[in-house]
Design an enzyme around this catalytic site. Structure first.
Site, PDB file in Angstrom:
ATOM      1  N   ARG A  14      -0.426  -9.414  13.354  1.00 54.98           N
ATOM      2  CA  ARG A  14      -0.959  -8.377  12.453  1.00 54.98           C
ATOM      3  C   ARG A  14      -1.757  -9.009  11.315  1.00 54.98           C
ATOM      4  O   ARG A  14      -2.783  -8.460  10.904  1.00 54.98           O
ATOM      5  CB  ARG A  14       0.178  -7.516  11.883  1.00 54.98           C
ATOM      6  N   ARG A  44      11.702  -6.591   5.374  1.00 53.95           N
ATOM      7  CA  ARG A  44      11.512  -5.149   5.192  1.00 53.95           C
ATOM      8  C   ARG A  44      12.310  -4.361   6.244  1.00 53.95           C
ATOM      9  O   ARG A  44      12.393  -4.755   7.398  1.00 53.95           O
ATOM     10  CB  ARG A  44      10.020  -4.827   5.337  1.00 53.95           C
ATOM     11  N   ARG A  46      11.222  -2.618  11.955  1.00 56.80           N
ATOM     12  CA  ARG A  46      10.212  -2.043  12.842  1.00 56.80           C
ATOM     13  C   ARG A  46       9.958  -2.953  14.037  1.00 56.80           C
ATOM     14  O   ARG A  46      10.061  -4.160  13.927  1.00 56.80           O
ATOM     15  CB  ARG A  46       8.895  -1.850  12.066  1.00 56.80           C
ATOM     16  N   LYS A  52       0.828  -1.214   0.000  1.00 60.70           N
ATOM     17  CA  LYS A  52       0.000   0.000   0.000  1.00 60.70           C
ATOM     18  C   LYS A  52       0.865   1.268   0.000  1.00 60.70           C
ATOM     19  O   LYS A  52       0.605   2.191  -0.764  1.00 60.70           O
ATOM     20  CB  LYS A  52      -0.912   0.046   1.252  1.00 60.70           C
ATOM     21  N   ARG A  92      -9.486   0.631   8.887  1.00 55.97           N
ATOM     22  CA  ARG A  92      -9.018  -0.725   9.154  1.00 55.97           C
ATOM     23  C   ARG A  92     -10.073  -1.568   9.871  1.00 55.97           C
ATOM     24  O   ARG A  92      -9.824  -2.737  10.136  1.00 55.97           O
ATOM     25  CB  ARG A  92      -7.793  -0.645  10.049  1.00 55.97           C
TER      26      ARG A  92
HETATM   27  P1  AMP Z   1       0.880   0.220   9.433  1.00 54.25           P
HETATM   28  O1  AMP Z   1       2.145   0.969   9.258  1.00 54.25           O
HETATM   29  O2  AMP Z   1      -0.242   0.741   8.594  1.00 54.25           O
HETATM   30  O3  AMP Z   1       1.061  -1.272   9.308  1.00 54.25           O
HETATM   31  O4  AMP Z   1       0.405   0.490  10.952  1.00 54.25           O
HETATM   32  C1  AMP Z   1       1.209   0.100  12.045  1.00 54.25           C
HETATM   33  C2  AMP Z   1       0.357  -0.088  13.290  1.00 54.25           C
HETATM   34  O5  AMP Z   1      -0.296   1.148  13.627  1.00 54.25           O
HETATM   35  C3  AMP Z   1      -0.771  -1.091  13.162  1.00 54.25           C
HETATM   36  O6  AMP Z   1      -0.345  -2.421  13.379  1.00 54.25           O
HETATM   37  C4  AMP Z   1      -1.740  -0.598  14.241  1.00 54.25           C
HETATM   38  O7  AMP Z   1      -1.273  -0.939  15.542  1.00 54.25           O
HETATM   39  C5  AMP Z   1      -1.614   0.906  14.109  1.00 54.25           C
HETATM   40  N1  AMP Z   1      -2.585   1.456  13.120  1.00 54.25           N
HETATM   41  C6  AMP Z   1      -2.300   2.082  11.939  1.00 54.25           C
HETATM   42  N2  AMP Z   1      -3.418   2.464  11.303  1.00 54.25           N
HETATM   43  C7  AMP Z   1      -4.451   2.072  12.092  1.00 54.25           C
HETATM   44  C8  AMP Z   1      -5.870   2.156  11.971  1.00 54.25           C
HETATM   45  N3  AMP Z   1      -6.462   2.739  10.902  1.00 54.25           N
HETATM   46  N4  AMP Z   1      -6.627   1.640  12.982  1.00 54.25           N
HETATM   47  C9  AMP Z   1      -6.068   1.058  14.068  1.00 54.25           C
HETATM   48  N5  AMP Z   1      -4.727   0.932  14.236  1.00 54.25           N
HETATM   49  C10 AMP Z   1      -3.920   1.430  13.260  1.00 54.25           C
END
Ligand code: AMP
Length: 213
Positions: free
Chosen positions: A171, A127, A160, A13, A88
Site C-alpha cells: 500500500r 491499528r 484489517r 486522514k 488516489r
Molecule cells: P483506505 O481505507 O482508504 O486505506 O482504502 C482501503 C483500500 O480500498 C485501498 O487499499 C484500495 O484497495 C481501496 N480504495 C479505497 N479508496 C480508493 C480509491 N480512491 N481508488 C482506488 N482504490 C481505493
C-alpha cells in the site's frame, strides 16, 4: 467545508476527517469504508473490489468514479464533505475536477498530511478497526476498554485484512507511485495545504487557519 484529505495510509486522514465533521456538519466520505461495507455485504461492487483491496492494490478508477458520482449527489453532502482516501490517482483527480465543475462546486482546499514513513509503519501495524462502525483503535496508544470489542457499538475490533506487513508495504509503494503525485497536481491548481504533523490537532489548527475559522 469541502476538502480533500491527501496522505499515505496511516497518515491520519480518517481521524482528522472525523474531527472536522464535528466543526460544521460536513460529511466524511471514505471510499475505503464504502468498499469495505460492500465487501462485507457481498454486493457486486464488493466482489469486484475484494481481491485488489486484500493485496493493498488500488481498485479500478471506473469503479471508484461510479461510486463517487452517486455519493456526491446525496443530500447529506450539501453542508460540505471531507474526501478521505479519494482521489488516489491522477485520472481520478481529473475526473473529480470535471464532475465538480459540472455540479458547480468549488473545493476549499486539499490538505496533504505528511507523516514520516516510520511513524506510518508503526501506526498501521498497531491499528485495529471496528468492523461494524469503523471506529479506529491502536493496541499501544488507544486500545478498546475490553479487548476486541468496540467501546462505541460493541462490534468486533480486528486487524484489517490489508494490514498485514506485506499488504502494508505494498500500500505504501502504491501510494508513492500513484497517489503522491496528486500533491503536485493540486499545487498547480493552487489548492494545496501541506501539513507536516503527526498530531491530528495540529492538522485541524492548520486547516482552521487556512479557512479563517
Ligand atoms: P483506505 O481505507 O482508504 O486505506 O482504502 C482501503 C483500500 O480500498 C485501498 O487499499 C484500495 O484497495 C481501496 N480504495 C479505497 N479508496 C480508493 C480509491 N480512491 N481508488 C482506488 N482504490 C481505493
Amino acid at each position: 467545508m469541502k476538502l480533500i484529505l491527501l496522505g499515505a495510509p496511516g497518515a491520519g486522514k480518517g481521524t482528522v476527517a472525523k474531527l472536522l465533521t464535528k466543526m460544521d456538519g460536513s460529511v466524511q466520505i471514505s471510499t475505503g469504508d464504502i468498499l469495505r461495507a460492500a465487501v462485507a455485504a457481498g454486493t457486486e461492487l464488493g466482489k469486484k473490489a475484494e481481491a485488489a483491496m486484500k493485496a493493498g492494490d488500488l481498485v479500478s478508477d471506473d469503479l471508484i468514479m461510479g461510486i463517487m458520482a452517486d455519493r456526491l449527489k446525496e443530500d447529506d453532502c450539501k453542508p460540505g464533505y471531507l474526501l478521505d482516501g479519494f482521489p488516489r490517482t491522477i485520472p481520478q483527480a481529473e475526473a473529480l475536477k470535471t464532475m465538480l465543475a459540472e455540479m458547480g462546486e468549488v473545493l476549499d482546499c486539499v490538505v496533504n498530511i505528511d507523516v514520516p514513513r516510520d511513524v506510518i509503519l508503526d501506526r498501521l501495524t498497531t491499528r485495529r478497526t471496528c468492523t461494524d462502525c469503523g471506529e479506529i483503535y491502536n493496541v499501544k496508544s488507544n486500545p478498546p476498554k475490553e479487548e476486541g470489542k468496540c467501546d462505541k457499538c460493541g462490534g468486533p475490533v480486528v486487524q484489517r485484512d490489508d494490514e498485514t506487513e506485506e499488504a502494508i508495504s505494498n500500500r505504501l509503494d502504491v501510494y508513492n507511485e500513484k497517489t503522491a503525485p496528486l500533491a503536485g497536481f493540486y499545487e498547480k491548481e493552487g489548492m494545496l495545504l501541506t501539513v507536516n504533523a503527526t498530531s491530528s490537532d495540529a492538522v485541524i489548527d492548520a486547516v482552521k487557519a487556512k479557512l479563517g475559522k
